[in-house]
Design a protein around this motif. Structure first.
Motif, PDB file in Angstrom:
ATOM      1  N   LEU A 108      -4.741  -6.474  -2.414  1.00  0.00           N
ATOM      2  CA  LEU A 108      -4.435  -5.021  -2.690  1.00  0.00           C
ATOM      3  C   LEU A 108      -5.311  -4.323  -3.326  1.00  0.00           C
ATOM      4  CD1 LEU A 108      -2.322  -2.726  -2.152  1.00  0.00           C
ATOM      5  CD2 LEU A 108      -1.346  -3.567  -4.399  1.00  0.00           C
ATOM      6  N   THR A 109      -5.919  -4.899  -4.403  1.00  0.00           N
ATOM      7  CA  THR A 109      -7.064  -4.377  -5.483  1.00  0.00           C
ATOM      8  C   THR A 109      -8.345  -4.207  -4.458  1.00  0.00           C
ATOM      9  OG1 THR A 109      -5.995  -5.392  -7.214  1.00  0.00           O
ATOM     10  CG2 THR A 109      -8.217  -4.393  -7.666  1.00  0.00           C
ATOM     11  N   LEU A 110      -8.497  -5.080  -3.662  1.00  0.00           N
ATOM     12  CA  LEU A 110      -9.800  -5.008  -2.904  1.00  0.00           C
ATOM     13  C   LEU A 110      -9.807  -3.958  -1.819  1.00  0.00           C
ATOM     14  CD1 LEU A 110     -10.932  -8.675  -2.438  1.00  0.00           C
ATOM     15  CD2 LEU A 110     -12.032  -6.991  -4.185  1.00  0.00           C
ATOM     16  N   ALA A 111      -8.519  -3.609  -1.177  1.00  0.00           N
ATOM     17  CA  ALA A 111      -8.290  -2.665  -0.399  1.00  0.00           C
ATOM     18  C   ALA A 111      -8.489  -1.513  -0.870  1.00  0.00           C
ATOM     19  CB  ALA A 111      -7.087  -2.859   0.351  1.00  0.00           C
ATOM     20  N   VAL A 112      -7.924  -1.247  -2.135  1.00  0.00           N
ATOM     21  CA  VAL A 112      -8.049   0.088  -2.684  1.00  0.00           C
ATOM     22  C   VAL A 112      -9.545   0.364  -3.148  1.00  0.00           C
ATOM     23  CG1 VAL A 112      -7.551   1.475  -4.819  1.00  0.00           C
ATOM     24  CG2 VAL A 112      -5.654   0.069  -3.735  1.00  0.00           C
ATOM     25  N   PHE A 113     -10.239  -0.626  -3.604  1.00  0.00           N
ATOM     26  CA  PHE A 113     -11.803  -0.517  -4.094  1.00  0.00           C
ATOM     27  C   PHE A 113     -12.375  -0.178  -2.672  1.00  0.00           C
ATOM     28  CE2 PHE A 113     -15.787  -2.627  -4.282  1.00  0.00           C
ATOM     29  CZ  PHE A 113     -16.275  -2.039  -5.481  1.00  0.00           C
ATOM     30  N   LEU A 135       0.851  -1.132  -0.080  1.00  0.00           N
ATOM     31  CA  LEU A 135       0.057   0.097  -0.114  1.00  0.00           C
ATOM     32  C   LEU A 135       0.862   1.187   0.136  1.00  0.00           C
ATOM     33  CD1 LEU A 135      -3.216  -0.705   2.394  1.00  0.00           C
ATOM     34  CD2 LEU A 135      -3.029  -0.201   0.084  1.00  0.00           C
ATOM     35  N   ILE A 136       2.137   1.262   0.506  1.00  0.00           N
ATOM     36  CA  ILE A 136       2.829   2.286   0.469  1.00  0.00           C
ATOM     37  C   ILE A 136       3.046   2.786  -0.830  1.00  0.00           C
ATOM     38  CG2 ILE A 136       5.299   3.269   1.147  1.00  0.00           C
ATOM     39  CD1 ILE A 136       5.102   1.133   3.356  1.00  0.00           C
ATOM     40  N   PRO A 137       3.837   2.153  -1.831  1.00  0.00           N
ATOM     41  CA  PRO A 137       3.924   2.702  -3.125  1.00  0.00           C
ATOM     42  C   PRO A 137       2.466   2.968  -3.764  1.00  0.00           C
ATOM     43  CG  PRO A 137       4.413   0.154  -3.250  1.00  0.00           C
ATOM     44  CD  PRO A 137       4.369   0.748  -1.834  1.00  0.00           C
ATOM     45  N   THR A 138       1.627   2.208  -3.477  1.00  0.00           N
ATOM     46  CA  THR A 138       0.037   2.652  -4.088  1.00  0.00           C
ATOM     47  C   THR A 138      -0.298   3.869  -3.343  1.00  0.00           C
ATOM     48  OG1 THR A 138      -0.361   0.096  -3.899  1.00  0.00           O
ATOM     49  CG2 THR A 138      -2.206   1.650  -4.153  1.00  0.00           C
ATOM     50  N   ILE A 139      -0.086   4.245  -2.460  1.00  0.00           N
ATOM     51  CA  ILE A 139      -0.415   5.585  -1.944  1.00  0.00           C
ATOM     52  C   ILE A 139       0.536   6.744  -2.399  1.00  0.00           C
ATOM     53  CG2 ILE A 139      -0.367   7.234   0.262  1.00  0.00           C
ATOM     54  CD1 ILE A 139      -1.077   4.623   1.731  1.00  0.00           C
ATOM     55  N   PHE A 183      -1.062 -10.810 -13.483  1.00  0.00           N
ATOM     56  CA  PHE A 183      -1.537 -11.891 -12.755  1.00  0.00           C
ATOM     57  C   PHE A 183      -2.557 -12.490 -13.639  1.00  0.00           C
ATOM     58  CE2 PHE A 183       0.700  -9.011 -10.011  1.00  0.00           C
ATOM     59  CZ  PHE A 183       1.654  -9.632  -9.394  1.00  0.00           C
ATOM     60  N   LEU A 184      -3.082 -12.109 -14.420  1.00  0.00           N
ATOM     61  CA  LEU A 184      -4.225 -12.916 -15.290  1.00  0.00           C
ATOM     62  C   LEU A 184      -3.801 -13.228 -16.572  1.00  0.00           C
ATOM     63  CD1 LEU A 184      -7.445 -11.517 -13.912  1.00  0.00           C
ATOM     64  CD2 LEU A 184      -6.464 -13.619 -13.302  1.00  0.00           C
ATOM     65  N   LEU A 185      -3.520 -12.106 -17.478  1.00  0.00           N
ATOM     66  CA  LEU A 185      -3.297 -12.289 -18.792  1.00  0.00           C
ATOM     67  C   LEU A 185      -1.890 -13.058 -19.267  1.00  0.00           C
ATOM     68  CD1 LEU A 185      -4.734  -8.874 -20.292  1.00  0.00           C
ATOM     69  CD2 LEU A 185      -6.046 -11.057 -20.181  1.00  0.00           C
ATOM     70  N   VAL A 186      -0.993 -12.285 -18.387  1.00  0.00           N
ATOM     71  CA  VAL A 186       0.376 -12.945 -18.728  1.00  0.00           C
ATOM     72  C   VAL A 186       0.486 -14.446 -18.306  1.00  0.00           C
ATOM     73  CG1 VAL A 186       2.881 -12.653 -18.389  1.00  0.00           C
ATOM     74  CG2 VAL A 186       1.502 -10.557 -18.953  1.00  0.00           C
ATOM     75  N   ALA A 190      -5.474  -2.574 -13.694  1.00  0.00           N
ATOM     76  CA  ALA A 190      -4.908  -3.211 -14.795  1.00  0.00           C
ATOM     77  C   ALA A 190      -3.761  -3.884 -14.709  1.00  0.00           C
ATOM     78  CB  ALA A 190      -4.595  -1.783 -15.543  1.00  0.00           C
ATOM     79  N   ILE A 191      -2.897  -3.430 -13.458  1.00  0.00           N
ATOM     80  CA  ILE A 191      -1.893  -4.184 -13.234  1.00  0.00           C
ATOM     81  C   ILE A 191      -2.129  -5.721 -12.740  1.00  0.00           C
ATOM     82  CG2 ILE A 191      -0.064  -4.480 -11.354  1.00  0.00           C
ATOM     83  CD1 ILE A 191       0.023  -1.394 -11.304  1.00  0.00           C
ATOM     84  N   LEU A 192      -3.438  -5.823 -11.975  1.00  0.00           N
ATOM     85  CA  LEU A 192      -3.795  -7.009 -11.699  1.00  0.00           C
ATOM     86  C   LEU A 192      -4.027  -8.105 -12.928  1.00  0.00           C
ATOM     87  CD1 LEU A 192      -4.721  -9.407  -9.532  1.00  0.00           C
ATOM     88  CD2 LEU A 192      -6.989  -7.843  -9.874  1.00  0.00           C
ATOM     89  N   VAL A 193      -4.909  -7.578 -13.764  1.00  0.00           N
ATOM     90  CA  VAL A 193      -5.557  -8.203 -14.706  1.00  0.00           C
ATOM     91  C   VAL A 193      -4.117  -8.403 -15.769  1.00  0.00           C
ATOM     92  CG1 VAL A 193      -7.080  -8.018 -16.715  1.00  0.00           C
ATOM     93  CG2 VAL A 193      -7.881  -7.366 -14.863  1.00  0.00           C
ATOM     94  N   GLY A 194      -3.257  -7.511 -16.087  1.00  0.00           N
ATOM     95  CA  GLY A 194      -2.385  -7.672 -17.142  1.00  0.00           C
ATOM     96  C   GLY A 194      -1.214  -8.432 -16.659  1.00  0.00           C
TER      97      GLY A 194
END
Length: 331
Positions: A251-256, A145-149, A184-187, A178-182
């Motif tokens: 992390l994505t859910l926390a931001v959401f 969360l630190i770099p996210t903030i 950790f899902l697509l690649v 987009a980071i999550l999907v790209g």
């Protein structure tokens, strides 16, 4: 109508909609998968009849007994077409993969403990491992969360004069998604599709999504094909991917959930809950972001002292020795 009664009616309305959503899902799955199941059943019946016609020395009851034993073994994670001659399910690489699916609550179910001792140990191991995993994932999310903030602050500094804070929050959330999907899902889906001979890209993407959301249906398991090269290493790499992917998902859910306009749970809170939450945040010095308790020296300084800006009134003329407002720091 008070806030408490409004929250109750909203909860009942949401509960009714949720039950309707479950019924709708059941109807759609039944309509889509029902004909496919009937087709598979008919195909198996035809294969069975063909086998009995070609092998008259085999009785129908003997074939039925064999199929029954194969199905029972398959439900326990033992496949007659692989495990009888291939690598066992409980090698170190396979066991490490199983342990990770237990403590992360993915639980594919394709391999299960066979002995009574193994079942007892699995219960004890899960009771200890699941809380430990939650603590580990929470600690990882807190640090991520630190770099996210920092990213959110950078977006505010660049776009704050052009857009509303809510719009910047949405943009920030979209970047994280987009980071999550790209990554950790697509690649990973492309990697699994190239490694697994029987998976296409949709199967691989489906596996990644089902795994990272901890649904874990168990219909697709990496590394279970016959003659899989470097199977132990492949299983360990998949285990690392699952831990990282679940962390980024949290992390994505926390931001959401940190965006109040998108947090539907706030609709069901009572007035007392809201006030107590405000008191809790105030006592924390408002130095928390995304509920993860991110700490910085600046936040600690703000909890001990406040800055009060003292300005002269309009009818007072400024003094030559006092060119502007002064900052008075209160202990």
């Amino acid at each position: 109508m008070t806030l408490t009664s409004r929250g109750l009616w909203r909860f009942l309305l949401f509960l009714s909609g949720y039950l309707l959503f479950l019924v709708l899902g059941a109807s759609v799955f039944s309509a889509i998968e029902g004909p496919e199941e009937l087709q598979k059943v008919q195909s198996l019946r035809n294969l069975r009849a063909t086998f009995l016609n070609n092998h008259s020395c085999v009785s129908d009851q003997a074939l039925e007994d064999l199929i029954s034993e194969v199905v029972k073994a398959s439900n326990r994670g033992v496949s007659a077409i692989r495990n009888a001659t291939g690598e066992p399910n409980w090698s170190f690489g396979q066991s490490l993969f199983f342990s990770s699916t237990v403590v992360t609550t993915i639980g594919y179910g394709h391999v299960t403990p066979l002995s009574r001792t193994g079942k007892i140990f699995c219960i004890i191991y899960a009771m200890i491992g699941i809380p430990m995993t939650l603590v580990l994932l929470s600690a990882l999310v807190e640090r991520l969360l630190i770099p996210t903030i920092w990213l959110l602050q950078w977006l505010n500094s660049r776009l704050g004069h052009l857009y509303q804070p809510f719009n910047i929050r949405i943009l920030h959330l979209l970047i994280i998604v987009a980071i999550l999907v790209g990554f950790f899902l697509l690649v990973p889906a492309a990697a699994f599709a190239s490694i697994e001979p029987e998976w296409d890209y949709l199967d691989s993407f489906y596996y990644c999504f089902i795994s990272l959301t901890t649904i874990g249906l168990g219909d697709y398991i990496p590394g279970d094909t016959a003659d899989q090269p470097y199977r132990p290493l492949y299983k360990i790499a998949t285990t690392c991917y699952l831990f990282l992917g679940i962390t980024v998902m949290m992390l994505t859910l926390a931001v959401f959930y940190d965006i109040p306009q998108l947090n539907l749970g706030l609709l069901f809170t009572t007035n007392e809950d809201t006030n107590s939450e405000k008191v809790r945040l105030a006592s924390a010095g408002l130095g928390l972001q995304y509920g993860a308790g991110t700490f910085s020296p600046q936040n600690e300084d703000n909890t001990h002292r406040q800055v009060v800006r003292v300005r002269s009134r309009r009818d007072d003329s400024p003094s030559p020795e006092d060119p502007g407002p002064k900052d008075i720091r209160l202990p």
